[in-house]
Scaffold this motif. Structure first.
Motif, PDB file in Angstrom:
ATOM      1  N   GLU A 106    -113.825  -7.159  -0.438  1.00 12.15           N
ATOM      2  CA  GLU A 106    -113.791  -7.645   0.941  1.00 12.15           C
ATOM      3  C   GLU A 106    -112.379  -7.655   1.522  1.00 12.15           C
ATOM      4  OE1 GLU A 106    -115.088 -11.572   3.563  1.00 12.15           O
ATOM      5  OE2 GLU A 106    -115.649 -11.460   1.456  1.00 12.15           O
ATOM      6  N   TYR A 107    -111.406  -8.048   0.729  1.00 11.04           N
ATOM      7  CA  TYR A 107    -110.013  -8.086   1.195  1.00 11.04           C
ATOM      8  C   TYR A 107    -109.251  -6.910   0.605  1.00 11.04           C
ATOM      9  CZ  TYR A 107    -110.757 -12.545   3.433  1.00 11.04           C
ATOM     10  OH  TYR A 107    -111.205 -13.524   4.281  1.00 11.04           O
ATOM     11  N   ASP A 108    -108.288  -6.413   1.369  1.00 10.06           N
ATOM     12  CA  ASP A 108    -107.548  -5.223   0.980  1.00 10.06           C
ATOM     13  C   ASP A 108    -106.340  -5.516   0.096  1.00 10.06           C
ATOM     14  OD1 ASP A 108    -109.132  -3.331   2.570  1.00 10.06           O
ATOM     15  OD2 ASP A 108    -108.287  -4.428   4.282  1.00 10.06           O
ATOM     16  N   TYR A 109    -105.756  -6.700   0.265  1.00 11.16           N
ATOM     17  CA  TYR A 109    -104.541  -7.045  -0.472  1.00 11.16           C
ATOM     18  C   TYR A 109    -104.613  -8.472  -0.977  1.00 11.16           C
ATOM     19  CZ  TYR A 109    -102.640  -2.823   1.517  1.00 11.16           C
ATOM     20  OH  TYR A 109    -102.448  -1.513   1.853  1.00 11.16           O
ATOM     21  N   LEU A 110    -103.951  -8.695  -2.115  1.00  7.04           N
ATOM     22  CA  LEU A 110    -103.808 -10.033  -2.684  1.00  7.04           C
ATOM     23  C   LEU A 110    -102.340 -10.247  -2.991  1.00  7.04           C
ATOM     24  CD1 LEU A 110    -105.079 -12.654  -3.861  1.00  7.04           C
ATOM     25  CD2 LEU A 110    -105.190 -11.438  -6.055  1.00  7.04           C
ATOM     26  N   LEU A 111    -101.800 -11.332  -2.461  1.00  5.17           N
ATOM     27  CA  LEU A 111    -100.409 -11.700  -2.702  1.00  5.17           C
ATOM     28  C   LEU A 111    -100.375 -13.031  -3.445  1.00  5.17           C
ATOM     29  CD1 LEU A 111    -100.585 -10.103   0.127  1.00  5.17           C
ATOM     30  CD2 LEU A 111     -98.312 -11.018   0.515  1.00  5.17           C
ATOM     31  N   LYS A 112     -99.566 -13.103  -4.468  1.00  2.00           N
ATOM     32  CA  LYS A 112     -99.303 -14.383  -5.127  1.00  2.00           C
ATOM     33  C   LYS A 112     -97.953 -14.850  -4.601  1.00  2.00           C
ATOM     34  CE  LYS A 112     -98.586 -16.657  -9.567  1.00  2.00           C
ATOM     35  NZ  LYS A 112     -98.450 -16.450 -11.016  1.00  2.00           N
ATOM     36  N   VAL A 113     -97.966 -16.054  -4.035  1.00  5.53           N
ATOM     37  CA  VAL A 113     -96.796 -16.575  -3.337  1.00  5.53           C
ATOM     38  C   VAL A 113     -96.373 -17.890  -3.986  1.00  5.53           C
ATOM     39  CG1 VAL A 113     -95.976 -17.418  -1.101  1.00  5.53           C
ATOM     40  CG2 VAL A 113     -97.583 -15.491  -1.196  1.00  5.53           C
ATOM     41  N   LEU A 114     -95.083 -18.042  -4.261  1.00  5.06           N
ATOM     42  CA  LEU A 114     -94.535 -19.295  -4.784  1.00  5.06           C
ATOM     43  C   LEU A 114     -93.641 -19.929  -3.728  1.00  5.06           C
ATOM     44  CD1 LEU A 114     -93.430 -18.392  -8.442  1.00  5.06           C
ATOM     45  CD2 LEU A 114     -95.550 -19.481  -7.684  1.00  5.06           C
ATOM     46  N   VAL A 115     -93.943 -21.191  -3.409  1.00  6.39           N
ATOM     47  CA  VAL A 115     -93.159 -21.931  -2.420  1.00  6.39           C
ATOM     48  C   VAL A 115     -92.991 -23.377  -2.881  1.00  6.39           C
ATOM     49  CG1 VAL A 115     -93.750 -20.503  -0.418  1.00  6.39           C
ATOM     50  CG2 VAL A 115     -95.233 -22.403  -1.064  1.00  6.39           C
TER      51      VAL A 115
END
Length: 157
Positions: A106-115
């Motif tokens: 369903e989604y084109d991209y996956l980002l893992k984000v650290l904040v």
């Protein structure tokens, strides 16, 4: 470099290196039953063949104040090469993005984000969506990290 076939000793060397990249060649050689020079040559061959991409130190994100992990899913605005390249360059430019994948489904991209916190994530999010035309963005916040490993499975070799 041509393709090389990994043997048991190569596999053991890779296992020791990914467990502790600071381990000395002498320690690795002793553990795999080689003298230092042949072990060093194998390590060099594995690096030249790109089995060992880089040796790094793993930092503790929590200790460094990055206590929030967010998985951001993105639907592309368009599916042409120019947009895809532009988005890949745009999203890769954020220090907060520590992993970035093009996906099926369903989604084109996956980002893992650290904040550090929600305020930091909101700042990141605004920069992400303002920099490029996107169709849809959704974020999921990790509540607990159950497993984290950097070691690549080698049992299939």
């Amino acid at each position: 470099m041509k393709n090389i076939t990994l043997d048991r000793i190569d596999k053991e060397i890779l296992s020791f290196i990914q467990d502790d990249a600071e381990r000395s060649v002498a320690d690795i050689a002793d553990a795999v039953g080689l003298s230092q020079t042949p072990c060093w040559r194998r390590i060099q061959r594995l690096q030249a063949a790109d089995f060992i991409k880089k040796r790094v130190g793993l930092l503790n994100a929590q200790k460094l104040g990055l206590s929030m992990t967010v998985f951001v899913q993105v639907k592309a605005a368009r599916h042409d090469g120019q947009w895809l390249d532009k988005f890949a360059q745009h999203a890769s430019g954020f220090e907060e993005v520590v992993e970035f994948y093009r996906m099926s489904g369903e989604y084109d991209y996956l980002l893992k984000v650290l904040v550090a916190d929600m305020v930091s994530f909101d700042h990141f999010y605004k920069r992400l969506v303002n920099g490029i035309d996107l169709n849809d963005v959704t974020s999921s916040f990790a509540m607990e990290q159950i497993k984290y490993a950097t070691a690549i499975p080698l049992n299939h070799l």
